[in-house]
Scaffold this active site. Structure first.
Site, PDB file in Angstrom:
ATOM      1  CG  ASP A   7     -16.415 131.325   8.143  1.00 25.95           C
ATOM      2  OD1 ASP A   7     -17.370 131.501   7.366  1.00 25.95           O
ATOM      3  OD2 ASP A   7     -16.343 130.340   8.898  1.00 25.95           O
ATOM      4  CD  GLU A   9     -19.061 128.321  11.589  1.00 21.80           C
ATOM      5  OE1 GLU A   9     -20.251 127.930  11.451  1.00 21.80           O
ATOM      6  OE2 GLU A   9     -18.206 128.178  10.706  1.00 21.80           O
ATOM      7  CG  ASP A  52     -31.776 122.174  12.558  1.00 23.96           C
ATOM      8  OD1 ASP A  52     -31.717 120.980  12.917  1.00 23.96           O
ATOM      9  OD2 ASP A  52     -32.787 122.697  12.046  1.00 23.96           O
ATOM     10  CG  HIS A  57     -21.500 126.012  15.015  1.00 29.19           C
ATOM     11  ND1 HIS A  57     -21.901 125.752  16.310  1.00 29.19           N
ATOM     12  CD2 HIS A  57     -22.390 126.920  14.525  1.00 29.19           C
ATOM     13  CE1 HIS A  57     -22.970 126.460  16.601  1.00 29.19           C
ATOM     14  NE2 HIS A  57     -23.306 127.176  15.526  1.00 29.19           N
ATOM     15  CG  HIS A 150     -19.186 124.471   8.918  1.00 32.18           C
ATOM     16  ND1 HIS A 150     -19.737 125.330   8.001  1.00 32.18           N
ATOM     17  CD2 HIS A 150     -19.283 123.236   8.356  1.00 32.18           C
ATOM     18  CE1 HIS A 150     -20.158 124.658   6.949  1.00 32.18           C
ATOM     19  NE2 HIS A 150     -19.891 123.373   7.146  1.00 32.18           N
ATOM     20  CG  ASP A 155     -14.648 126.751   7.911  1.00 30.80           C
ATOM     21  OD1 ASP A 155     -13.988 125.697   8.011  1.00 30.80           O
ATOM     22  OD2 ASP A 155     -15.880 126.789   8.040  1.00 30.80           O
TER      23      ASP A 155
END
Length: 235
Positions: A7, A9, A52, A57, A150, A155
């Site tokens: 994963d 970010e 945003d 995160h 997140h 995750d």
């Protein structure tokens, strides 16, 4: 089979607009079970964090300022991933972001054929149902209470549990346990008075005529009192 649950970010959704990776998390699986090996790295994106993305995160400019840039961590990341299959939730996004970073370095991209998209698997198994990670955690009873925002490594750990369930759940672990138990079984001792089952037909001898003749010649050299000859006559 070695797999890496992966994963990222990022600063945004479009690598073509210059968005960058700010965190990578990865969990190693072997035969659908976690090995305990993980990879985790925060990355300085060399650009301001859009509001945003920060709301998703929580990784801000001050926190990322002293983190290494991608070119400093690329080799360690690629070494950890190796040639394993990549298990990713919404794989097209993460693969696009990773390959954009690799292109900036002039490095080989990771082929999309290596990625297994758990979103697609979930949609095939549960048509019409939500396929986001939180919804799948709820469906399978995976505790995601620590997921306030997140985070790549958290995750990945949640996705590894969800992926196991998508691939058949605890049946996989059960099958491995059964195999382990079979490998540890001892030879059973017959109960007193029990008789062994007999074959309907004796097995065919495996000795060739030449081997049988050589064996008889060897016994003849031992003389008439040889134990093997007595056993043959008694049997």
């Amino acid at each position: 089979m070695r797999e890496i649950v992966l994963d990222t970010e990022t600063t945004g959704l479009e690598p073509s607009q210059g968005h960058r990776i700010v965190e990578i998390g990865a969990v190693e699986l072997f035969n659908l079970l976690p090995t305990g090996r993980t990879y985790h790295q925060y990355i300085n994106p060399e650009m301001p964090m859009p509001p945003d993305a920060f709301r998703i995160h929580g990784l801000g400019d001050d926190f990322l300022a002293d983190k290494p840039v991608f070119r400093r961590i690329a080799r360690g990341f690629l070494d950890f991933v190796g040639d394993a299959r990549l298990v990713i939730h919404n794989a097209s996004f993460d693969m696009a972001m990773i390959n954009a970073e690799l292109r900036r370095l002039g490095a080989d991209e990771l082929p999309m054929s290596r990625a297994l998209d758990t979103v697609q698997i979930a949609r095939q198994r549960f048509p019409g149902a939500p396929a986001n990670l939180d919804a799948l955690c709820k469906r399978f009873g995976v505790d995601n209470s620590a997921r306030e925002k997140h985070g790549a490594l958290l995750d990945c750990e949640l996705l590894a549990e969800v992926y196991l369930e998508l691939m058949g759940g605890r049946q996989t672990g059960f099958a491995l346990n059964v195999a382990d138990q079979k490998s540890e079984q001892k030879v059973a001792v017959a109960a007193p008075g029990a008789t062994a089952a007999q074959r309907p037909r004796p097995l065919a001898p495996r000795l060739s005529d030449a081997e049988a003749a050589a064996h008889d010649a060897f016994l003849a050299e031992l003389g008439e009192n040889a134990m093997w000859l007595k056993m043959r006559s008694d049997g």
